[in-house]
Scaffold this motif. Structure first.
Motif, PDB file in Angstrom:
ATOM      1  N   GLN A   1      -7.639  26.251  42.082  1.00 45.60           N
ATOM      2  CA  GLN A   1      -7.851  26.165  43.531  1.00 45.60           C
ATOM      3  C   GLN A   1      -6.602  25.684  44.274  1.00 45.60           C
ATOM      4  O   GLN A   1      -6.520  25.845  45.483  1.00 45.60           O
ATOM      5  CB  GLN A   1      -9.006  25.194  43.822  1.00 45.60           C
ATOM      6  CG  GLN A   1     -10.387  25.730  43.473  1.00 45.60           C
ATOM      7  CD  GLN A   1     -11.471  24.686  43.733  1.00 45.60           C
ATOM      8  OE1 GLN A   1     -11.356  23.539  43.305  1.00 45.60           O
ATOM      9  NE2 GLN A   1     -12.507  25.082  44.442  1.00 45.60           N
TER      10      GLN A   1
ATOM     11  N   GLU B   1      -7.123  32.519  38.206  1.00 36.73           N
ATOM     12  CA  GLU B   1      -7.856  32.935  39.399  1.00 36.73           C
ATOM     13  C   GLU B   1      -9.341  32.701  39.195  1.00 36.73           C
ATOM     14  O   GLU B   1      -9.950  33.240  38.262  1.00 36.73           O
ATOM     15  CB  GLU B   1      -7.597  34.420  39.675  1.00 36.73           C
ATOM     16  CG  GLU B   1      -8.333  34.964  40.883  1.00 36.73           C
ATOM     17  CD  GLU B   1      -8.138  36.463  41.025  1.00 36.73           C
ATOM     18  OE1 GLU B   1      -9.135  37.162  41.305  1.00 36.73           O
ATOM     19  OE2 GLU B   1      -6.995  36.944  40.837  1.00 36.73           O
TER      20      GLU B   1
ATOM     21  N   LYS C   1      -9.694  34.170  35.626  1.00 36.31           N
ATOM     22  CA  LYS C   1      -8.811  35.163  35.035  1.00 36.31           C
ATOM     23  C   LYS C   1      -7.464  34.490  34.810  1.00 36.31           C
ATOM     24  O   LYS C   1      -6.965  33.795  35.696  1.00 36.31           O
ATOM     25  CB  LYS C   1      -8.614  36.360  35.965  1.00 36.31           C
ATOM     26  CG  LYS C   1      -9.769  37.334  36.038  1.00 36.31           C
ATOM     27  CD  LYS C   1      -9.402  38.492  36.971  1.00 36.31           C
ATOM     28  CE  LYS C   1     -10.547  39.477  37.124  1.00 36.31           C
ATOM     29  NZ  LYS C   1     -10.176  40.573  38.078  1.00 36.31           N
TER      30      LYS C   1
ATOM     31  N   GLY D   1     -13.389  32.982  40.075  1.00 37.11           N
ATOM     32  CA  GLY D   1     -14.250  34.045  40.581  1.00 37.11           C
ATOM     33  C   GLY D   1     -14.578  33.832  42.041  1.00 37.11           C
ATOM     34  O   GLY D   1     -14.432  32.731  42.588  1.00 37.11           O
ATOM     35  N   LEU D   2     -15.045  34.868  42.717  1.00 37.17           N
ATOM     36  CA  LEU D   2     -15.328  34.805  44.148  1.00 37.17           C
ATOM     37  C   LEU D   2     -16.319  33.698  44.488  1.00 37.17           C
ATOM     38  O   LEU D   2     -16.220  33.049  45.529  1.00 37.17           O
ATOM     39  CB  LEU D   2     -15.860  36.156  44.636  1.00 37.17           C
ATOM     40  CG  LEU D   2     -14.853  37.314  44.659  1.00 37.17           C
ATOM     41  CD1 LEU D   2     -15.553  38.603  45.065  1.00 37.17           C
ATOM     42  CD2 LEU D   2     -13.709  36.996  45.622  1.00 37.17           C
ATOM     43  N   LYS D   3     -17.293  33.465  43.599  1.00 40.08           N
ATOM     44  CA  LYS D   3     -18.327  32.469  43.869  1.00 40.08           C
ATOM     45  C   LYS D   3     -17.773  31.046  43.904  1.00 40.08           C
ATOM     46  O   LYS D   3     -18.308  30.175  44.586  1.00 40.08           O
ATOM     47  CB  LYS D   3     -19.429  32.576  42.803  1.00 40.08           C
ATOM     48  CG  LYS D   3     -20.636  31.724  43.089  1.00 40.08           C
ATOM     49  CD  LYS D   3     -21.859  32.154  42.294  1.00 40.08           C
ATOM     50  CE  LYS D   3     -21.636  32.174  40.808  1.00 40.08           C
ATOM     51  NZ  LYS D   3     -22.873  32.449  40.053  1.00 40.08           N
ATOM     52  N   ASP D   4     -16.666  30.821  43.193  1.00 41.37           N
ATOM     53  CA  ASP D   4     -16.112  29.471  43.093  1.00 41.37           C
ATOM     54  C   ASP D   4     -14.812  29.272  43.857  1.00 41.37           C
ATOM     55  O   ASP D   4     -14.405  28.134  44.092  1.00 41.37           O
ATOM     56  CB  ASP D   4     -15.859  29.125  41.616  1.00 41.37           C
ATOM     57  CG  ASP D   4     -17.141  29.034  40.815  1.00 41.37           C
ATOM     58  OD1 ASP D   4     -18.106  28.451  41.323  1.00 41.37           O
ATOM     59  OD2 ASP D   4     -17.182  29.551  39.680  1.00 41.37           O
ATOM     60  N   LYS D   5     -14.174  30.351  44.238  1.00 41.25           N
ATOM     61  CA  LYS D   5     -12.830  30.267  44.805  1.00 41.25           C
ATOM     62  C   LYS D   5     -12.764  29.392  46.044  1.00 41.25           C
ATOM     63  O   LYS D   5     -11.847  28.586  46.212  1.00 41.25           O
ATOM     64  CB  LYS D   5     -12.309  31.681  45.124  1.00 41.25           C
ATOM     65  CG  LYS D   5     -10.873  31.697  45.628  1.00 41.25           C
ATOM     66  CD  LYS D   5     -10.407  33.123  45.903  1.00 41.25           C
ATOM     67  CE  LYS D   5     -10.313  33.933  44.628  1.00 41.25           C
ATOM     68  NZ  LYS D   5      -9.723  35.284  44.875  1.00 41.25           N
ATOM     69  N   ASP D   6     -13.738  29.523  46.935  1.00 41.16           N
ATOM     70  CA  ASP D   6     -13.681  28.817  48.216  1.00 41.16           C
ATOM     71  C   ASP D   6     -14.626  27.616  48.284  1.00 41.16           C
ATOM     72  O   ASP D   6     -14.865  27.076  49.376  1.00 41.16           O
ATOM     73  CB  ASP D   6     -14.007  29.792  49.356  1.00 41.16           C
ATOM     74  CG  ASP D   6     -12.991  30.927  49.444  1.00 41.16           C
ATOM     75  OD1 ASP D   6     -11.791  30.659  49.226  1.00 41.16           O
ATOM     76  OD2 ASP D   6     -13.400  32.066  49.710  1.00 41.16           O
TER      77      ASP D   6
END
Length: 538
Positions: free
Chosen positions: A344, A505, A535, A507-512
Motif C-alpha cells: 500500500q 500489488e 501480485k 488486489g482491488l478489494k484491498d488496495k484502497d
C-alpha cells in the motif's frame, strides 16, 4: 404401681401442639433467613466502608463509566457478538475508548471491571505492581487447548517454565538460522511472478516449518510440499485449521471473563483434540528409544531439552503448544501486515529496497544476508517498529487483581486521580488501541509512517522516551522471550523477498482499504481476514 405419674394431655392440647409445629418451623426459617440477610448486609456495609477508607487513603477517584441502554449491558453484549462476526472487534474497541475515555469502568452481565489504555496504568499492571495481579480466568479459559504451560501458569510454576525455556532460545542458533535460510528460499520460490498469491497462507506455513524445527529438531516441510505441489502433506493443513479454530474459541471465551464456560461444546473439543493428536505424535516419537538412538548428534531442540526435565507426555505437549503459539502465529501475522503495508506504500517499499541494495545487493547480483547485515539495516528496523505499532502481536489482554490495589491514573472528574481496583476485579487493556493514541504518536497516529521512529527526522512527537506507550512484545517480567528470534526471522524473510521482487500489488478489494479499517481475524493474535493477496513483480 408406677413411681412416676404423668398427666394425660387433653384433646385441645394435642391439637394445639400439632398445629403449632408448622408455625414454629416457619418462624425458625424466617429468623434464620433474617439472620443470614443481616449478616450479608453487614458484610456489604463493612466491605463498602473498607473500600471507601482505601480510596480516601490512596486519593482515588471514580473512573468514567461505560454507557449502555439495556439491563446488564445486554445491548453491548449483542453488539460485541455482531461486531466480532463482522471482523471489526479491534476497531470497535478503539471507538469505545475514544467515546468513553482512556480509562473507564464497565459493568457487563453484573460483573464489574476496568479497561485502560494509559501507559502509566499498563506499567503498573505489568511491572511496578506485577505481584498484585494474576491471570484471572485465563487458565481454565485456555486449558482445553493450551493446557498448563508458560502462558497459562502463574507464580512458581510460571517462573520454573520461564527459567527452563529462556536458554532454549539461544540454543543451536547457527542451525536455526540455517533453517530460516532454507525455508525462506522455499517461500520465495512459491511466489509466482505476476499472479495473485496469498502471502499470509505462505507465511503461516513458513513459520510452521521453522517453529517445528525449533520445537522438534525436524521441520514439517509444508512449504517444500507446496513448492513441489505435493498434496499428500495434509497433516499440517488439518493441524493449522484446527489450531486457528481453537484459538477463535479461546478469544470468544476470554471476552466473557468468568463466564468463559458459556462458549465451548463438542466442536471446540474436537478441534482441540486434532491439535493435541498432532503434538502427541511428535512427543511419542521423541520419547521412543529408536528416536533417541537415530537422532543426529548436532540437532538440539526444545523437546530434547524438555525431556531432560520431564518425560510426562502431557507436560511436554502443553509446553510445546504454548511455545508454538508464540513462535508460529505472531511472526506470520507480523510478516502479513508488513507486506500489506509495503504494497500500500510503494514509497516505503522503495526506500527499504534501496537500503537492502546498499548492504547486500538486489536481484541476480545480490548475496544472502547474515545476522550482522540485518543489524546494519536501520530503515528495516524502523519499518518493523511501525508495523508492530499498528498491529502488535497480542492486541488485547487482561489481568485480575489478587488484592486491593490502584491504577496510577484515570479517576476523578479530570481523569488524573488513581483508580481503585478491588480484589478479584479484572483490568482489560489494549495495546492495539494505545498504539493509536494521538497524544502519544501525533495526529497521523492511524497512518503507516516508519520515519516517525527516526531520531534524525524532525517529528511533531518525540518518541525517544515513549516507554510504556509502546509494547509490541508485552513488558515487565512476562516480556516475550523470543522477540529477538522473531525479528531476526522476519527480517531475513523481508530482505530476501525484496531482493527478488521489486514491487507487490494488492488486489482491488484491498488496495484502497484504509489502514486499520480492514477486516481482522482476532484470536490470541491479529491476522488479516482477507489474507495478503498480492501480485509480485521482479
Amino acid at each position: 404401681m408406677s413411681s412416676t405419674w404423668l398427666p394425660t394431655p387433653s384433646l385441645q392440647e394435642v391439637q394445639f401442639t400439632a398445629s403449632s409445629r408448622p408455625t414454629l418451623s416457619v418462624l425458625s426459617l424466617v429468623i434464620a433467613s433474617s439472620g443470614l440477610m443481616l449478616a450479608i448486609v453487614i458484610q456489604y456495609i463493612n466491605k463498602n466502608r473498607a473500600e471507601s477508607q482505601f480510596e480516601r487513603a490512596h486519593g482515588c477517584g471514580a473512573p468514567r463509566s461505560l454507557q449502555y441502554k439495556w439491563p446488564f449491558a445486554l445491548d453491548l453484549v449483542m453488539d460485541a457478538f455482531r461486531i466480532i462476526a463482522e471482523k471489526q472487534a479491534l476497531q470497535w474497541f478503539a471507538q469505545i475508548f475514544d467515546k468513553t475515555g482512556p480509562t473507564f469502568e464497565q459493568n457487563v452481565l453484573g460483573v464489574k471491571g476496568v479497561d485502560t489504555i494509559e501507559p502509566e496504568n499498563l506499567e503498573a499492571i505489568l511491572s511496578t505492581k506485577f505481584s498484585a495481579y494474576g491471570l484471572g480466568a485465563r487458565s481454565p479459559t485456555f486449558a482445553p487447548l493450551l493446557g498448563d504451560g508458560i502462558f497459562t501458569q502463574e507464580a512458581a510454576p510460571w517462573k520454573h517454565s520461564r527459567d527452563m525455556l529462556r536458554p532454549l532460545f539461544s540454543l543451536n542458533r547457527v542451525n536455526i538460522f540455517t533453517q530460516v535460510e532454507e525455508h525462506t528460499e522455499y517461500l520465495v520460490n512459491c511466489i509466482p511472478i505476476g499472479q495473485f498469491v496469498d502471502l499470509q497462507t505462505l507465511f503461516f506455513r513458513f513459520t510452521f516449518d521453522t517453529t517445528t524445527f525449533l520445537l522438534f529438531g525436524k521441520s514439517m516441510n509444508s512449504l517444500q510440499a507446496t513448492f513441489k505441489r505435493d498434496e499428500s502433506n495434509t497433516g499440517e493443513a488439518r493441524f493449522s485449521e484446527a489450531f486457528r479454530v481453537s484459538q477463535d474459541f479461546l478469544f470468544r471465551r476470554g471476552r466473557l471473563g468468568d463466564l468463559y464456560w458459556l462458549i465451548g461444546g463438542k466442536e471446540f473439543r474436537r478441534q482441540c483434540s486434532i491439535v493435541h493428536e498432532f503434538i502427541d505424535e511428535a512427543v511419542q516419537a521423541a520419547l521412543s528409544a529408536e528416536y533417541q538412538k537415530d537422532k543426529a548428534a548436532d540437532v538440539h531442540s526444545f523437546l530434547d531439552a524438555l525431556i531432560q526435565q520431564t518425560r510426562d507426555p502431557k507436560v511436554l505437549r502443553d509446553q510445546l503448544l504454548n511455545v508454538m503459539l508464540a513462535g508460529r502465529d505472531t511472526t506470520a501475522c507480523c510478516l502479513t501486515w508488513t507486506f500489506r503495508l509495503l504494497a500500500q506504500h510503494p514509497d516505503v517499499l522503495g526506500k527499504l529496497r534501496h537500503e537492502i541494495g546498499s548492504v547486500v545487493g538486489l536481484g541476480m547480483t545480490s548475496r544472502l544476508p547474515d545476522r550482522n547485515d540485518l543489524k546494519r539495516m536501520k530503515y528495516l528496523n524502523l519499518v518493523f517498529k511501525e508495523v508492530l505499532r499498528l498491529y502488535p502481536s497480542v492486541p488485547i489482554n487482561s489481568r485480575t487483581a489478587l488484592e486491593a490495589t490502584t491504577l496510577p491514573t484515570g479517576g476523578g472528574p479530570d481523569g488524573t486521580k488513581p483508580v481503585m481496583i478491588r480484589k478479584g476485579e479484572a483490568v482489560g487493556y489494549s495495546v492495539y488501541v494505545m498504539h493509536r493514541l494521538k497524544k502519544l504518536y501525533g495526529e497521523d497516529a492511524d497512518s503507516f509512517r516508519p520515519e516517525r521512529w527516526d531520531p534524525d527526522v524532525e517529528n511533531a512527537v518525540d518518541l525517544k522516551n515513549i516507554g510504556w506507550g509502546y509494547l509490541p512484545f508485552n513488558g515487565g517480567p512476562r516480556i516475550c522471550l523470543g522477540q529477538e528470534f522473531a525479528l531476526l526471522e522476519a527480517g531475513y524473510v523481508v530482505v530476501r523477498m525484496l531482493q527478488k521482487f521489486r514491487s507487490f500489488e494488492l488486489g482491488l478489494k484491498d488496495k484502497d482499504v484504509v489502514v486499520g479499517t480492514e477486516n481482522q481475524e482476532v484470536t490470541l493474535v491479529v491476522a488479516s481476514t482477507n489474507g495478503c493477496r498480492v501480485k509480485a513483480f521482479e
